[in-house]
Design a protein around this motif. Structure first.
Motif, short mmCIF file in Angstrom:
data_model
loop_
_atom_site.label_atom_id
_atom_site.label_comp_id
_atom_site.label_asym_id
_atom_site.label_seq_id
_atom_site.Cartn_x
_atom_site.Cartn_y
_atom_site.Cartn_z
N GLY A 579 0.78 -1.23 0.00
CA GLY A 579 0.00 0.00 0.00
C GLY A 579 0.81 1.28 0.00
N GLY A 580 2.13 1.18 -0.06
CA GLY A 580 2.97 2.37 -0.05
C GLY A 580 3.00 3.07 -1.40
N THR A 581 3.29 4.36 -1.36
CA THR A 581 3.45 5.16 -2.58
C THR A 581 4.93 5.33 -2.87
N LEU A 582 5.34 4.97 -4.07
CA LEU A 582 6.74 5.07 -4.48
C LEU A 582 6.87 6.21 -5.48
N ILE A 583 7.69 7.21 -5.14
CA ILE A 583 8.00 8.30 -6.07
C ILE A 583 9.35 8.01 -6.70
N VAL A 584 9.37 7.89 -8.01
CA VAL A 584 10.59 7.56 -8.75
C VAL A 584 11.01 8.78 -9.56
N GLY A 609 3.65 -1.76 -13.43
CA GLY A 609 2.25 -1.70 -13.05
C GLY A 609 1.80 -2.72 -12.04
N ASN A 610 2.65 -3.67 -11.67
CA ASN A 610 2.28 -4.67 -10.68
C ASN A 610 2.50 -4.09 -9.28
N THR A 611 1.59 -3.21 -8.85
CA THR A 611 1.81 -2.44 -7.63
C THR A 611 0.99 -2.91 -6.44
N GLY A 612 0.19 -3.95 -6.61
CA GLY A 612 -0.61 -4.41 -5.48
C GLY A 612 -1.54 -3.31 -4.98
N ARG A 613 -1.51 -3.04 -3.68
CA ARG A 613 -2.36 -1.99 -3.09
C ARG A 613 -1.70 -0.62 -3.14
N GLY A 614 -0.48 -0.57 -3.68
CA GLY A 614 0.26 0.69 -3.67
C GLY A 614 0.21 1.43 -4.98
N LYS A 615 1.14 2.34 -5.13
CA LYS A 615 1.13 3.21 -6.30
C LYS A 615 2.55 3.66 -6.61
N VAL A 616 2.84 3.81 -7.89
CA VAL A 616 4.12 4.34 -8.35
C VAL A 616 3.88 5.65 -9.09
N VAL A 617 4.61 6.69 -8.69
CA VAL A 617 4.49 8.01 -9.32
C VAL A 617 5.85 8.41 -9.86
N HIS A 618 5.89 8.84 -11.11
CA HIS A 618 7.13 9.35 -11.69
C HIS A 618 7.13 10.88 -11.58
N MET A 619 8.22 11.41 -11.12
CA MET A 619 8.29 12.85 -10.86
C MET A 619 9.66 13.36 -11.28
N ASN A 620 9.72 14.61 -11.66
CA ASN A 620 10.99 15.26 -11.99
C ASN A 620 11.08 16.55 -11.17
N ALA A 621 11.82 16.48 -10.06
CA ALA A 621 11.90 17.64 -9.15
C ALA A 621 13.28 18.27 -9.15
N LEU A 622 14.10 17.95 -10.16
CA LEU A 622 15.50 18.38 -10.13
C LEU A 622 15.66 19.87 -9.91
N HIS A 623 14.85 20.67 -10.56
CA HIS A 623 15.05 22.13 -10.50
C HIS A 623 14.09 22.81 -9.53
N TYR A 624 13.45 22.03 -8.66
CA TYR A 624 12.47 22.64 -7.75
C TYR A 624 13.13 23.69 -6.85
N ARG A 625 14.34 23.43 -6.37
CA ARG A 625 14.95 24.38 -5.43
C ARG A 625 15.20 25.74 -6.09
N GLU A 626 15.45 25.75 -7.40
CA GLU A 626 15.59 27.02 -8.11
C GLU A 626 14.22 27.63 -8.44
N LYS A 627 13.28 26.77 -8.81
CA LYS A 627 11.96 27.27 -9.21
C LYS A 627 11.22 27.92 -8.05
N ARG A 628 11.44 27.42 -6.84
CA ARG A 628 10.75 28.02 -5.69
C ARG A 628 11.28 29.42 -5.41
N ILE A 629 12.49 29.72 -5.89
CA ILE A 629 13.03 31.07 -5.73
C ILE A 629 12.36 32.03 -6.70
N THR A 630 12.13 31.55 -7.92
CA THR A 630 11.56 32.43 -8.95
C THR A 630 10.04 32.45 -8.94
N GLY A 631 9.43 31.61 -8.07
CA GLY A 631 7.97 31.56 -8.02
C GLY A 631 7.37 30.66 -9.07
N ALA A 632 8.19 29.80 -9.69
CA ALA A 632 7.71 28.92 -10.77
C ALA A 632 7.56 27.48 -10.29
#
Length: 848
Positions: A579-584, A609-632
């Motif tokens: 049932g856990g959520t995996l962010i990749v 896709g064989n996730t049982g009760r859980g979920k897999v989410v693909h995310m790209n957060a590489l530039h988040y630390r810069e984007k939060r500075i610019t408001g993006a």
């Protein structure tokens, strides 16, 4: 008869009359928790009567005892008398005894004598546990200089143990110290200060030799090797010797080395191909793989004997075309192990003399090269002084929640003030102060300098109880885990640097934070914090041990976790199925833990896709630390908001704008103190302000201004503003304004915090000990409270030697006041500040 009073060292516990008599104490240093018996021993047996006058003084000039004991001897030469060490306040103490006697000696002849004997002894600081905030001055000073530094909050200094001398100015002023740089020549051989060459001279020389002849591995041999038994024995014996000299004074900690590492800080280098290192690695590999055939299968090699096993150099590994970097990866893991083992030798050496001591390193670097695998370091060391780089302090506190760490302060101004508070809320137990001449904190004439005036308010606040309160509370994390994978850091580095060929030879330690993995890791930290949540880093070891299920995590983030062991992959797969959520973020599990590419990802099942009760989410957060500075930051922020909601993860204490919308840029820290929650709210700009370049002004515009917020609690509770010492009543929604440089810290309790009462004697004579009790009238939800007790003399001025913080439980607390015979008579005031509730109480004692 004349007494020989010269004592060669403070640690001597035997002061001998020149051929006549001696004072014998129980040991070289005495604990302060019970009375001890002192023996005055004359040279000859005698019979008769006399007096023994005992005078006990300390480095404060206090006269603790001044009494005369009537003596009757019957064919004896020993006189025993008690010394109540519970009345000791200072470390440095002196005992003077005058013996006056009239009688006959054992030969029947008249014996009339007037003798004096002296002994100096150490009363050890009373508590070995690191439970309060420490502010430590690095530069040496005079006793007068230290007395002025105490006024701004400094309460300790350093001992340069390599000089072999006890720091007398600190001792005479009763300030504790840590022992500095005990084995820098071994642990920091490639980054060490020298008056006549660059600090990294040896590293530069090794690099130049390798460039000149890359076919030779001579430049890839560390001198000294962390696996050299002669050096390990030498360091062990040295540290035992140093610990014996310092342990009576109970140092805050013993520092093995400053800015240590396999090579130069956390900079990459291809160490250590020395015979000692390779022999040690072969023994480790044999234990790990079991058979040579298993190793050859993993490495893709054909070694016929263990003594022939040699890993790829970096240059050789980069030339491979089969994606198998396992021999290189295993070698890099071995170097992390060799470094950790060498540090453990130092820790064990000190512990063999001083079992309860804290032993650590200074100048710890970002995770990665140089031996900085924090999963290993936090298990072999007792403490650390890290630079706040690459989220290492968050990793340290996650992997070992009880691990004290401190940071170093170099600067002044509002940004520096924010840094100190920020690192304190992130777990720092203190700071080392750098103040080179000309002194900027306390000037040479004893007056406060500009830096001293700037830092005194918040240094003293941290020292006056709030530091102890949070240090003794338990940090709360939300059920979010960030994978901490040293093997993944290795393979990510290899894949990034391999196309550049020999460029790695020119990289320095300051190049490492610019790489993708540390930037990505930092982005996820800020992304979670911007949602009002906290996280734990979970190491590759912990994942294998089942900590994902034991810790109750609902979300696991894999920030380019390319290299996973089979056990890790199984644990992660089970986590998702349950049932856990995996962010990749990026690829995951495409290499094994040795850095050998797999035919398919070890997480192929859940990723397909064989996730049982859980979920897999693909995310790209590489530039988040810069984007939060610019408001993006909105797209990534919104994606994480959705993931958190679907996983059922929400902050218990929610921060929102005035219009109710969530907001980024305010970090929420929650600490548990029994049934009381302590919430710290702090502006959360990028940590490394000086590396922002053109984004620095935008960062200042967004984060360096007051932020009006609402703090919404899970239910109506009684709130107390800890820093303002103010009860806020029963609330569910608090309107607050967060200062850009200082935190707001609120305590929440389901019931009102109890009233504080002080019980003390109305009068006491000098030379006696007053017992001051503190009681709580009402239900006490907290596990403990911290009281700051200020003792003021008749002139109304605080007496620092009697003042300080105490921990109080539901049973109450007590402070003893061992007044000296020469303390001033008059009305003394005991002023108490209850840190949790903000209550302030006073009582007076008439000292006669």
């Amino acid at each position: 008869m004349r007494v020989c009073t010269k004592i060669p060292a403070l640690l001597l516990f035997l002061a001998t009359l020149c051929g006549a008599a001696e004072l014998i104490l129980p040991g070289p240093a005495l604990e302060r928790d019970h009375p001890v018996t002192v023996i005055y021993k004359a040279e000859f047996l005698a019979t008769g009567k006399g007096t023994l006058h005992v005078r006990w003084t300390d480095s404060y000039g206090r006269v603790i005892e001044d009494r005369t004991i009537l003596v009757v001897l019957t064919d004896e030469n020993e006189i025993r008398f008690p010394l109540d060490l519970r009345r000791a306040v200072a470390m440095q103490n002196h005992l003077h005894v005058h013996f006056s006697f009239a009688g006959v000696n054992n030969k029947g002849k008249a014996d009339h004598r007037e003798e004096d004997a002296d002994a100096s002894f150490i009363a050890r600081p009373p508590d070995p546990k690191w439970w309060d905030y420490m502010i430590i001055m690095w530069q040496d000073g005079t006793a007068k200089h230290y007395r002025q530094l105490e006024k701004v909050g400094v309460n300790a200094g350093k001992s340069a143990q390599h000089s072999g001398a006890i720091p007398e100015p600190l001792l005479s002023d009763n300030l504790r110290w840590y022992v500095e740089n005990m084995a820098t020549d071994f642990y920091s051989a490639y980054h060490i200060w020298s008056p006549d060459r660059p600090y990294n001279y040896s590293f530069l020389q090794a690099r130049a030799r390798y460039r000149k002849n890359p076919a030779s591995i001579e430049a890839l041999k560390r001198h000294p090797s962390f696996s050299d038994p002669w050096w390990l024995h030498k360091i062990h014996d040295r540290l035992v010797r140093f610990a014996r000299a310092d342990s009576p004074y109970r140092p805050i900690f013993y520092n093995l080395a400053d800015e240590s590492g396999i090579a130069e800080l956390a900079g990459f280098w291809d160490f250590d191909f020395s015979d000692y290192s390779l022999d040690g690695m072969r023994r480790w590999l044999k234990k790990r793989y079991g058979t040579l055939a298993a190793l050859n299968k993993e490495w893709g090699t054909h070694f016929t004997a263990w003594y022939l096993v040699t890993p790829d150099t970096t240059k050789q590994a980069m030339q491979r075309t089969d994606g198998n970097y396992s021999s290189w990866g295993d070698f890099k893991e071995w170097m992390d192990i060799a470094y950790a083992r060498a540090l453990k030798v130092g820790v064990d050496a000190v512990h063999s003399v001083d079992p309860h001591a804290y032993v650590g390193i200074e100048g710890a670097q970002m995770p990665g090269w140089g031996g900085y695998d924090y999963a290993r370091l936090t298990s072999v060391l007792d403490m650390m002084e890290p630079y706040d780089i690459g989220d290492n302090i968050e990793i340290i506190r996650s992997l070992n929640p009880h691990f004290p760490f401190i940071t170093t302060a170099f600067a002044t101004g509002p940004v520096e003030k924010h840094r100190v508070w920020y690192e304190f809320l992130h777990g720092a137990h203190g700071q080392i102060i750098w103040d080179p001449k000309p002194y900027d904190i306390v000037k040479s004439d004893g007056t406060l300098g500009p830096r001293g005036r700037d830092v005194a308010p918040y240094w003293n606040e941290l020292r006056d109880g709030i530091g102890a309160l949070l240090i003794n509370s338990t940090r709360q994390a939300d059920p979010i885990a960030i994978h901490y994978s040293q093997p993944s850091m290795r393979i990510n580095w290899m894949l990034a640097q391999r196309p550049k060929g020999d460029a790695w030879m020119s990289r320095m330690s300051w190049d490492e934070p610019k790489d993708m993995v540390p930037r990505l890791r930092d982005s996820y930290c800020r992304l979670i914090e911007d949602h009002g949540l906290q996280y734990n880093f979970v190491s590759y070891k912990q994942v294998k041990q089942g900590d994902l299920s034991k810790g109750g995590y609902r979300i696991l983030i894999l920030p380019r976790s390319l290299a996973l062991s089979k056990a890790e992959a199984t644990a992660i797969t089970n986590f998702v199925h349950e049932g856990g959520t995996l962010i990749v973020d990026g690829n995951a599990g495409t290499y094994d833990q040795h850095c050998r590419r797999l035919p398919q990802s070890s997480l192929a099942g859940v990723l397909s896709g064989n996730t049982g009760r859980g979920k897999v989410v693909h995310m790209n957060a590489l530039h988040y630390r810069e984007k939060r500075i610019t408001g993006a930051e909105a797209p990534v922020y919104g994606q994480m908001t959705k993931v958190l909601a679907e996983a059922g993860v929400a902050p218990r204490y929610r921060v929102a704008r005035a219009d109710g919308r969530p907001m980024a840029g305010i970090e929420t820290q929650v600490f548990r103190d029994g049934g009381v929650s302590i919430v710290g709210l702090d502006s959360n700009p990028p940590v490394e302000q000086d590396n922002l370049g053109p984004l620095k002004k935008l960062s200042q515009k967004r984060f360096q201004k007051p932020q009006p917020i609402h703090l919404i609690t899970p239910q109506e509770m009684y709130a107390y503003d800890i820093r303002r010492a103010k009860p806020l009543g029963k609330v569910k929604d608090l309107s607050l304004t967060i200062d850009p440089y200082e935190p707001t810290i609120i305590a929440f309790s389901p019931t009102p915090l109890p009233n504080l009462e002080i019980r003390s004697p109305r009068r006491i004579r000098r030379g006696e000990t007053a017992r001051i009790g503190f009681m709580l009238e009402g239900h006490f939800n907290a596990r403990h409270d911290v009281l700051h007790v200020a003792v003021l003399g008749p002139d109304g001025k605080p007496i620092s030697r009697y003042s300080g913080n105490i921990l109080m439980s539901s049973q109450g607390g007590e402070k003893t006041l061992p007044l000296a015979l020469n303390d001033p008579a008059g009305t003394w005031t005991i002023a108490v500040h209850d840190l949790l509730s903000g209550q302030k109480r006073k009582t007076t004692i008439d000292v006669l």
